[in-house]
Write a protein that holds these residues in place. Structure first.
Motif, PDB file in Angstrom:
ATOM      1  N   SER A   8       0.826  -1.204   0.000  1.00 40.66           N
ATOM      2  CA  SER A   8       0.000   0.000   0.000  1.00 40.66           C
ATOM      3  C   SER A   8       0.865   1.261   0.000  1.00 40.66           C
ATOM      4  O   SER A   8       0.548   2.252  -0.660  1.00 40.66           O
ATOM      5  N   GLU A   9       1.980   1.200   0.714  1.00 42.94           N
ATOM      6  CA  GLU A   9       2.880   2.355   0.780  1.00 42.94           C
ATOM      7  C   GLU A   9       3.589   2.568  -0.557  1.00 42.94           C
ATOM      8  O   GLU A   9       3.752   3.706  -1.011  1.00 42.94           O
ATOM      9  N   GLU A  12       1.104   4.120  -2.950  1.00 47.11           N
ATOM     10  CA  GLU A  12       0.838   5.515  -2.591  1.00 47.11           C
ATOM     11  C   GLU A  12       1.997   6.412  -3.011  1.00 47.11           C
ATOM     12  O   GLU A  12       1.803   7.520  -3.507  1.00 47.11           O
ATOM     13  N   ASN A  13       3.230   5.909  -2.834  1.00 46.14           N
ATOM     14  CA  ASN A  13       4.394   6.696  -3.206  1.00 46.14           C
ATOM     15  C   ASN A  13       4.463   6.926  -4.713  1.00 46.14           C
ATOM     16  O   ASN A  13       4.921   7.986  -5.168  1.00 46.14           O
ATOM     17  N   LEU A  14       4.012   5.933  -5.491  1.00 43.28           N
ATOM     18  CA  LEU A  14       3.976   6.094  -6.943  1.00 43.28           C
ATOM     19  C   LEU A  14       3.055   7.250  -7.314  1.00 43.28           C
ATOM     20  O   LEU A  14       3.423   8.134  -8.109  1.00 43.28           O
ATOM     21  N   HIS A  15       1.860   7.256  -6.748  1.00 40.46           N
ATOM     22  CA  HIS A  15       0.915   8.335  -7.029  1.00 40.46           C
ATOM     23  C   HIS A  15       1.472   9.680  -6.585  1.00 40.46           C
ATOM     24  O   HIS A  15       1.431  10.675  -7.335  1.00 40.46           O
ATOM     25  N   THR A  16       2.023   9.743  -5.375  1.00 37.43           N
ATOM     26  CA  THR A  16       2.549  10.995  -4.828  1.00 37.43           C
ATOM     27  C   THR A  16       3.670  11.543  -5.692  1.00 37.43           C
ATOM     28  O   THR A  16       3.767  12.750  -5.926  1.00 37.43           O
ATOM     29  N   ALA A 209      -5.303   8.526  -7.503  1.00 37.54           N
ATOM     30  CA  ALA A 209      -5.884   8.405  -8.836  1.00 37.54           C
ATOM     31  C   ALA A 209      -4.877   7.938  -9.880  1.00 37.54           C
ATOM     32  O   ALA A 209      -5.209   7.148 -10.770  1.00 37.54           O
ATOM     33  N   THR A 210      -3.633   8.402  -9.786  1.00 41.66           N
ATOM     34  CA  THR A 210      -2.631   8.041 -10.795  1.00 41.66           C
ATOM     35  C   THR A 210      -2.362   6.550 -10.799  1.00 41.66           C
ATOM     36  O   THR A 210      -2.284   5.915 -11.855  1.00 41.66           O
ATOM     37  N   THR A 211      -2.197   5.960  -9.624  1.00 44.27           N
ATOM     38  CA  THR A 211      -1.922   4.533  -9.534  1.00 44.27           C
ATOM     39  C   THR A 211      -3.128   3.720  -9.996  1.00 44.27           C
ATOM     40  O   THR A 211      -2.980   2.725 -10.715  1.00 44.27           O
ATOM     41  N   ALA A 212      -4.325   4.138  -9.584  1.00 39.91           N
ATOM     42  CA  ALA A 212      -5.539   3.435 -10.005  1.00 39.91           C
ATOM     43  C   ALA A 212      -5.698   3.507 -11.525  1.00 39.91           C
ATOM     44  O   ALA A 212      -6.075   2.520 -12.175  1.00 39.91           O
TER      45      ALA A 212
END
Length: 240
Positions: A8-9, A12-16, A209-212
């Protein structure tokens, strides 16, 4: 030694990371062309880093064997493993229509105006002629593969249309429309995708949103299979 990692982290880091890069480009570059180029590069880098190596992403024009060209496309995802030629001309990349999996318009915001611009760019690619030859293999010859349905989309940093109903209304389109958008993303707010079975657009607000969006794009690319076998002689006829 066990690694103290969490999936999950990582996601999240990919999106961030992507959202931060897009925001930095928007704040740092005042010239609209430079700002646009910077945003395109962020998405191109994302695709080239995270998509399987059979895919390649670049800014490009698309050409067919009838000597017809698309408009310049901000991001083209194309086949690098089976593409027999890619033209580099006057610092521009020109890709044969048979090699294309997906095309995207890149904007700073997700708006009605930019949705229409994206549709126009996507349609300029889908109107091109695609050749397809029978495929030889060890046991004989496979029939010519039908051309894939090219994925079309819009990528942005921000969603101007915070009401889902408004965004849905602006995304409404007919399945037969050459400019139909299959997928898109506003990194700060949502992603959307066209559900073929239900013939309708789905918009999902998402904190990552980016990762999804990237996962949905991977799924759509998987459903495309492999690009058709290009008819080289159809292009060779233009040799004078």
């Amino acid at each position: 030694m066990a690694l103290d990692w969490q999936l999950s982290e990582l996601l999240e880091n990919l999106h961030t990371d992507v959202q931060h890069k897009l925001s930095t480009v928007r704040k740092s570059f005042k010239h609209s062309v430079v700002k646009g180029d910077g945003a395109e590069n962020v998405w191109v880098d994302l695709f080239n880093q995270y998509l399987p190596e059979r895919y390649c992403a670049s800014r490009a024009f698309v050409v067919d064997s009838n000597n017809q060209f698309s408009e310049q496309i901000d991001v083209v995802i194309y086949d690098r493993q089976y593409s027999p030629f890619i033209f580099h001309y006057a610092e521009q990349l020109i890709i044969p229509a048979e090699s294309v999996y997906a095309v995207f318009e890149v904007k700073q915001t997700l708006s009605k105006e930019h949705i229409e611009a994206a549709r126009k760019k996507v349609a300029s690619v889908r109107r091109l002629h695609v050749t397809s030859l029978p495929i030889p293999h060890a046991g004989g010859v496979y029939a010519a593969k039908p051309p894939i349905e090219i994925i079309g989309g819009l990528l942005a940093l921000e969603n101007e249309q915070k009401m889902s109903e408004t965004l849905n209304r602006n995304l409404e389109q007919q399945k037969e429309d050459k400019g139909l958008l299959n997928i898109g993303c506003a990194a700060d707010d949502c992603f959307f995708f066209y559900e073929k079975n239900r013939h309708e657009m789905t918009v999902k607000q998402h904190s990552k949103a980016t990762t999804a969006f990237l996962f949905e794009l991977l799924s759509q690319l998987q459903s495309c299979g492999t690009v058709p076998m290009i008819d080289i002689h159809a292009y060779g006829q233009w040799l004078k």
